[in-house]
Write an enzyme that holds these catalytic residues in place. Structure first.
Site, mmCIF file in Angstrom:
data_model
loop_
_atom_site.group_PDB
_atom_site.id
_atom_site.type_symbol
_atom_site.label_atom_id
_atom_site.label_comp_id
_atom_site.label_asym_id
_atom_site.label_seq_id
_atom_site.Cartn_x
_atom_site.Cartn_y
_atom_site.Cartn_z
ATOM 1 N N ARG A 47 20.346 -70.298 -1.101
ATOM 2 C CA ARG A 47 21.044 -68.901 -0.772
ATOM 3 C C ARG A 47 22.121 -69.258 0.508
ATOM 4 O O ARG A 47 23.165 -68.584 0.453
ATOM 5 C CB ARG A 47 19.793 -67.918 -0.262
ATOM 6 C CG ARG A 47 19.200 -67.324 -1.375
ATOM 7 C CD ARG A 47 18.261 -66.248 -0.971
ATOM 8 N NE ARG A 47 19.230 -64.923 -0.763
ATOM 9 C CZ ARG A 47 18.829 -64.042 0.262
ATOM 10 N NH1 ARG A 47 17.403 -64.190 0.751
ATOM 11 N NH2 ARG A 47 19.532 -62.944 0.486
ATOM 12 N N CYS A 84 19.317 -63.697 9.030
ATOM 13 C CA CYS A 84 18.782 -63.988 7.728
ATOM 14 C C CYS A 84 19.357 -62.919 6.534
ATOM 15 O O CYS A 84 20.670 -62.679 6.403
ATOM 16 C CB CYS A 84 17.503 -63.845 7.617
ATOM 17 S SG CYS A 84 16.868 -62.095 8.224
#
Length: 303
Positions: free
Chosen positions: A178, A234
């Site tokens: 990601r 995040c």
């Protein structure tokens, strides 16, 4: 004392009058799963706080997928379940400390100094034959008075400025694919904040799901300079918290959370994003690489 405590430590203190145990179990995509699991069984005396209903505020255009809760509202909820600034709080989940770390960070941000995270999750507790209960405790309400520490937090503009400052380290806590923008399954834009390094939050865990020792954590973060300001983010400000906790355990003096994280960053169309330009999947036997290796044009490695 370490923030991380084992299940035997919790067992020895679970009935002490100044202790409140908080069940933080949650499953992304299944918002009721944590509450259902709690109602089925939990550590005796534990109360339940939900990531999205209690430990986050409502989602809006900006602020990310799990915006920080209003401190006044959270303080009222904490008081309702019997938590004040003198209460020793023990948080647990069943996801490697992911959601328990969110509660640890929030309480620390609000000035609470005695918050612990149970190293081993509820399944390990139950599998060890430790007591469980379906009973929901009756708690005597109290007053939680917040003393907010704004220095623990950064906002969007702080991150924009940090991108230009080589003395500030930005850490992305998402899994590597990601971070590279190769496997974005949650947010509408892939990639990472330019200049950010990747430290997947699960790197704090051993293969059996327990947290690594301090020596092992030191090795994991050996390329993160201790004398720099560290900004951690995040996808939505939740999985960054285990990284913040681990760095705090290691004595890093200036670790801050970008609470809105990637989902807030990409809500502003003018913000840049970096990603790998994937052009080959191959095996590489050079000493600087591993096999198999996802090559990018910036990787400095040829197939």
């Amino acid at each position: 004392m370490s923030v991380l405590v084992n299940k035997a430590w919790v067992l020895a203190r679970m009935y002490e009058p100044d202790v409140t145990i908080v069940d933080c179990r949650f499953m992304l995509g299944q918002p009721d799963a944590g509450r259902i699991s709690y109602e089925e069984n939990h550590i005796p005396g534990a109360v339940f706080l939900d990531l999205e209903k209690d430990l986050s505020s409502s989602v809006s255009e900006h602020g990310g997928r799990h915006p920080l809760p209003d401190t006044g509202q959270l303080a009222a909820k904490l008081g309702k379940v019997g938590i004040n600034r003198e209460t020793r709080v023990i948080a647990y989940d069943d996801q490697g400390g992911l959601y328990a770390s969110r509660l640890w960070w929030l309480l620390s941000y609000m000035g609470h100094e005695t918050v612990f995270v149970m190293n081993e999750g509820f399944s390990a507790w139950k599998d060890a034959g430790y007591p469980v209960s379906k009973d929901q405790p009756v708690r005597v309400p109290t007053t939680f008075t917040a003393d907010v520490h704004p220095e623990m937090l950064v906002n969007l503009e702080d991150v924009r400025q940090a991108m230009k400052d080589p003395s500030i380290v930005i850490l992305d806590s998402r899994e590597f694919s990601r971070y590279l923008g190769l496997n974005e399954t949650i947010d509408h834009t892939a990639g990472h904040i330019p200049g950010a390094k990747n430290k997947f939050w699960k790197g704090v865990l051993q293969d059996n799901g327990e947290w690594k020792s301090l020596d092992e954590l030191k090795e994991y973060y050996k390329d993160v300079p201790k004398d720099h300001e560290i900004i951690v983010y995040c996808g939505s400000g939740v999985s960054a918290c285990p990284n913040v906790l681990a760095l705090t355990e290691l004595g890093y003096p200036d670790v801050r959370l970008y609470a809105g994280s990637w989902s807030d960053w990409i809500s502003y169309s003018e913000n840049p994003a970096s990603s790998a330009e994937l052009w080959a999947v191959t095996s590489c036997w050079r000493a600087t690489c591993c096999s198999p290796f996802w090559h990018s044009k910036s990787a400095g490695c040829n197939p």
